[in-house]
Enzyme design. Structure first.
Site, PDB file in Angstrom:
ATOM      1  N   CYS A  76     -25.393  -0.436  -9.205  1.00 44.51           N
ATOM      2  CA  CYS A  76     -26.176   0.261  -8.191  1.00 44.51           C
ATOM      3  C   CYS A  76     -26.055   1.771  -8.411  1.00 44.51           C
ATOM      4  CB  CYS A  76     -25.639  -0.129  -6.816  1.00 44.51           C
ATOM      5  SG  CYS A  76     -26.735   0.231  -5.471  1.00 44.51           S
ATOM      6  N   MET A 112     -30.093  -1.678  -1.012  1.00 38.30           N
ATOM      7  CA  MET A 112     -28.695  -2.117  -1.136  1.00 38.30           C
ATOM      8  C   MET A 112     -27.805  -1.375  -0.142  1.00 38.30           C
ATOM      9  SD  MET A 112     -28.910  -4.591  -3.107  1.00 38.30           S
ATOM     10  CE  MET A 112     -27.185  -4.975  -2.975  1.00 38.30           C
ATOM     11  N   ASP A 127     -13.454  -8.440  12.096  1.00 36.31           N
ATOM     12  CA  ASP A 127     -12.071  -7.954  12.000  1.00 36.31           C
ATOM     13  C   ASP A 127     -11.517  -7.556  13.367  1.00 36.31           C
ATOM     14  OD1 ASP A 127      -9.679  -6.961  10.577  1.00 36.31           O
ATOM     15  OD2 ASP A 127     -10.403  -5.008  11.252  1.00 36.31           O
TER      16      ASP A 127
END
Length: 156
Positions: A76, A112, A127
C-alpha cells in the site's frame, strides 16, 4: 496480470507515476454486535466502561490507524491523508455501526485507509469491552463508496 505482481510474478508496489492527480474519497464500514449486558451501559450515545469512553477511544484509534495504513499493508502506498472522519452510531439489534471516510488529492486511491480505520475502530470497541464479555462479534467490514481515479463505486 495482477496489479501487485511484476513480470516475474514477484510482489511489487503499483507504479502510479503516470496517473493523474484527482480528488479521492472512500467510506468503509464495520459493524460490531455487542451483547445486551454491554449495551445496557450505553448512555447519552456513549458506552462507558472501566477503560473509559469506548466510542471516543475507537474514533481516535480509527483515525490513527488510517494514517498508518502504508506501514501496515506491505504494498500500500504511504499517503498523506487530507481528512479522516470516523463516526459511530448504535442501530437496532445491538449493532454498533462504524464508518470511516478518508479523503486526499493524489494519484492513488484511499479506500485501504478507510477500511483500516473502520477495522481498527471496531477492534478497539472489542478490546475495550472484552472484559465484560467475549460474546462480541465484528460482523463485517466493507467498502461503502469511493470516488476519484479510474472509476467510482457506491454500494447499493
Amino acid at each position: 496480470m495482477l496489479s501487485h505482481l511484476d513480470n516475474q510474478n514477484n510482489p511489487a508496489m503499483v507504479d502510479v507515476s503516470a496517473k493523474a492527480v484527482t480528488w479521492r474519497t472512500a467510506t468503509a464500514q464495520s459493524i460490531v454486535v455487542l451483547p445486551a449486558e454491554i449495551m445496557e451501559l450505553l448512555s447519552g450515545g456513549e458506552l462507558q466502561t472501566k477503560k473509559g469512553a469506548v466510542f471516543q477511544t475507537a474514533i481516535i484509534a480509527g483515525i490513527m490507524a488510517a494514517k498508518k495504513t502504508g506501514d501496515l499493508i506491505p504494498l500500500c502506498h504511504p499517503l498523506g491523508m487530507e481528512n479522516c472522519v470516523v463516526t459511530i452510531r448504535v442501530s437496532s439489534a445491538y449493532e454498533v455501526v462504524i464508518q470511516c471516510t478518508a479523503s486526499i488529492t493524489a494519484k492513488t486511491g484511499i479506500e485501504m485507509e478507510a477500511l483500516v480505520g473502520a477495522s481498527m475502530a471496531a477492534l478497539t470497541v472489542y478490546d475495550m469491552c472484552k472484559a465484560m464479555s467475549h460474546d462480541i462479534v465484528i460482523k463485517e467490514t466493507k467498502l461503502i463508496e469511493k470516488t476519484g481515479g479510474k472509476r467510482d463505486f457506491k454500494r447499493a
